[in-house]
Design a protein around this motif. Sequence first.
Motif, PDB file in Angstrom:
ATOM      1  N   PRO A 199      20.800  45.000  39.909  1.00  0.00           N
ATOM      2  CA  PRO A 199      19.431  44.782  39.446  1.00  0.00           C
ATOM      3  C   PRO A 199      18.501  44.383  40.594  1.00  0.00           C
ATOM      4  N   ALA A 200      17.230  44.741  40.458  1.00  0.00           N
ATOM      5  CA  ALA A 200      16.256  44.472  41.521  1.00  0.00           C
ATOM      6  C   ALA A 200      16.186  42.984  41.861  1.00  0.00           C
ATOM      7  N   TRP A 201      16.273  42.115  40.847  1.00  0.00           N
ATOM      8  CA  TRP A 201      16.165  40.682  41.128  1.00  0.00           C
ATOM      9  C   TRP A 201      17.337  40.193  41.971  1.00  0.00           C
ATOM     10  N   VAL A 202      18.492  40.837  41.814  1.00  0.00           N
ATOM     11  CA  VAL A 202      19.658  40.461  42.618  1.00  0.00           C
ATOM     12  C   VAL A 202      19.450  40.900  44.067  1.00  0.00           C
ATOM     13  N   GLN A 203      18.952  42.119  44.245  1.00  0.00           N
ATOM     14  CA  GLN A 203      18.702  42.597  45.601  1.00  0.00           C
ATOM     15  C   GLN A 203      17.626  41.781  46.308  1.00  0.00           C
ATOM     16  N   ALA A 204      16.739  41.152  45.536  1.00  0.00           N
ATOM     17  CA  ALA A 204      15.649  40.381  46.131  1.00  0.00           C
ATOM     18  C   ALA A 204      16.059  38.960  46.508  1.00  0.00           C
ATOM     19  N   LEU A 205      17.277  38.542  46.147  1.00  0.00           N
ATOM     20  CA  LEU A 205      17.723  37.191  46.483  1.00  0.00           C
ATOM     21  C   LEU A 205      17.776  36.993  47.992  1.00  0.00           C
ATOM     22  N   ARG A 206      17.472  35.774  48.428  1.00  0.00           N
ATOM     23  CA  ARG A 206      17.483  35.476  49.861  1.00  0.00           C
ATOM     24  C   ARG A 206      18.879  35.582  50.457  1.00  0.00           C
ATOM     25  N   THR A 207      19.885  35.268  49.672  1.00  0.00           N
ATOM     26  CA  THR A 207      21.262  35.370  50.149  1.00  0.00           C
ATOM     27  C   THR A 207      22.061  36.220  49.173  1.00  0.00           C
ATOM     28  N   ASN A 208      22.962  37.027  49.702  1.00  0.00           N
ATOM     29  CA  ASN A 208      23.782  37.909  48.884  1.00  0.00           C
ATOM     30  C   ASN A 208      25.128  37.231  48.645  1.00  0.00           C
ATOM     31  N   ARG A 209      25.208  36.433  47.570  1.00  0.00           N
ATOM     32  CA  ARG A 209      26.427  35.685  47.297  1.00  0.00           C
ATOM     33  C   ARG A 209      27.269  36.288  46.181  1.00  0.00           C
ATOM     34  N   PHE A 210      26.805  37.341  45.558  1.00  0.00           N
ATOM     35  CA  PHE A 210      27.588  37.921  44.466  1.00  0.00           C
ATOM     36  C   PHE A 210      28.932  38.448  44.952  1.00  0.00           C
ATOM     37  N   ASN A 211      28.996  38.832  46.222  1.00  0.00           N
ATOM     38  CA  ASN A 211      30.263  39.327  46.744  1.00  0.00           C
ATOM     39  C   ASN A 211      31.351  38.260  46.729  1.00  0.00           C
ATOM     40  N   SER A 212      30.949  36.979  46.638  1.00  0.00           N
ATOM     41  CA  SER A 212      31.945  35.906  46.593  1.00  0.00           C
ATOM     42  C   SER A 212      32.704  35.895  45.272  1.00  0.00           C
ATOM     43  N   LEU A 213      32.262  36.702  44.313  1.00  0.00           N
ATOM     44  CA  LEU A 213      32.950  36.812  43.024  1.00  0.00           C
ATOM     45  C   LEU A 213      33.791  38.082  42.928  1.00  0.00           C
ATOM     46  N   ARG A 214      33.807  38.885  43.961  1.00  0.00           N
ATOM     47  CA  ARG A 214      34.465  40.188  43.907  1.00  0.00           C
ATOM     48  C   ARG A 214      35.974  40.074  44.073  1.00  0.00           C
ATOM     49  N   ASP A 215      36.683  40.932  43.313  1.00  0.00           N
ATOM     50  CA  ASP A 215      38.108  41.172  43.533  1.00  0.00           C
ATOM     51  C   ASP A 215      38.928  39.887  43.557  1.00  0.00           C
ATOM     52  N   LEU A 216      38.649  38.994  42.601  1.00  0.00           N
ATOM     53  CA  LEU A 216      39.367  37.729  42.518  1.00  0.00           C
ATOM     54  C   LEU A 216      40.158  37.654  41.224  1.00  0.00           C
ATOM     55  N   THR A 217      41.297  36.994  41.283  1.00  0.00           N
ATOM     56  CA  THR A 217      41.998  36.640  40.059  1.00  0.00           C
ATOM     57  C   THR A 217      41.323  35.389  39.491  1.00  0.00           C
ATOM     58  N   VAL A 218      41.664  35.039  38.264  1.00  0.00           N
ATOM     59  CA  VAL A 218      41.119  33.819  37.680  1.00  0.00           C
ATOM     60  C   VAL A 218      41.523  32.603  38.503  1.00  0.00           C
ATOM     61  N   GLU A 219      42.767  32.589  38.985  1.00  0.00           N
ATOM     62  CA  GLU A 219      43.231  31.463  39.794  1.00  0.00           C
ATOM     63  C   GLU A 219      42.403  31.324  41.070  1.00  0.00           C
ATOM     64  N   GLU A 220      42.120  32.433  41.712  1.00  0.00           N
ATOM     65  CA  GLU A 220      41.321  32.395  42.938  1.00  0.00           C
ATOM     66  C   GLU A 220      39.892  31.958  42.649  1.00  0.00           C
ATOM     67  N   LEU A 221      39.328  32.445  41.543  1.00  0.00           N
ATOM     68  CA  LEU A 221      37.975  32.050  41.179  1.00  0.00           C
ATOM     69  C   LEU A 221      37.927  30.561  40.833  1.00  0.00           C
TER      70      LEU A 221
ATOM     71  N   PRO B 270      28.089  48.335  43.331  1.00  0.00           N
ATOM     72  CA  PRO B 270      27.575  48.511  44.698  1.00  0.00           C
ATOM     73  C   PRO B 270      26.199  47.871  44.859  1.00  0.00           C
ATOM     74  N   TYR B 271      25.955  47.306  46.023  1.00  0.00           N
ATOM     75  CA  TYR B 271      24.747  46.505  46.248  1.00  0.00           C
ATOM     76  C   TYR B 271      23.469  47.234  45.829  1.00  0.00           C
ATOM     77  N   ARG B 272      23.308  48.464  46.225  1.00  0.00           N
ATOM     78  CA  ARG B 272      22.066  49.208  45.956  1.00  0.00           C
ATOM     79  C   ARG B 272      21.904  49.566  44.485  1.00  0.00           C
ATOM     80  N   GLU B 273      22.948  49.388  43.701  1.00  0.00           N
ATOM     81  CA  GLU B 273      22.866  49.687  42.274  1.00  0.00           C
ATOM     82  C   GLU B 273      22.715  48.421  41.431  1.00  0.00           C
TER      83      GLU B 273
END
Length: 277
Positions: free
Chosen positions: A201-223, A196-199
């Motif tokens: 690391p602080a450096w991730v929350q401080a990023l200008r753009t929240n792109r980690f969600n683009s890696l969520r819930d993907l199969t290897v083929e989708e990634l 979850p976003y609020r959990e």
Amino acid sequence: MSWHLEHMAALDFEASDKDADTARIVTCALILGGLGRTPDIRTWLLNPGIPMEPGAIAVHKITDEYAAEHGQPAEQGVGEIAKAIAEVVAAGIPLVGHNLGGYDLNLLDRECRRHLGDSLEGIVREPLRVIDTMVLDRQVAPFRKRVSETQGPYQMRTTAETYGLPWDEEQAHGAEYDAFMSARAAYQMGVIAHTPYRERPAWVQALRTNRFNSLRDLTVEELHARQVQWYWEDAVRYQAWLRNEAKAKEKYDPEAVIPGEWPLRPVPAQREAGEEL
């Protein structure tokens, strides 16, 4: 199953120079591992058969003399490596590495053509599924600045340290160590993406753009498919930057062409003259 929880085959090469089209393989490590699996490690030392660039020797510390004395013939080693990777791919295990699609797989492809008379795709036959931690890191944490004049923003050490992994410079730049660290970094990226976003690391929350969600819930083929697009987009942006004199300054090149194919790009002879992105 999410991509980061799958068993993976970490792959890394050390080579005679940094141009994948002309370099020769010196060492290779292939590590099968994942959650609940004892790592299965295979390594190779090859005699590249040509003098290595001094810069390459300074990185991996293997001299021409040592490789000639202790390395197996290049044709034999390349054949064994290609066969091992073909078996991994046929088993449905994805390959993971740092700059794997930008360098390592293209290095192996050229060596296969050179010594085995066929492309890597022709030998493997099954579609490659690749997890490239450099592509992922650029996607989720863009615009990172250089650590120093000698340490780039997305080299393996920087990526490892960014994701909280300990770095041993004495072991670094050995194929086995770098392969292992790339797999650990990939797992850490997946963990962050599924936290979850609020959990996070602080450096991730401080990023200008929240792109980690683009890696969520993907199969290897989708990634894999997303990385093809991300790599292309990065190449397009970098090419445009190089052609912009005001932005590129001393690196300005009005005719710069940055290949955008990933994880395997055509050999130079296959690219059309003047082809652009």
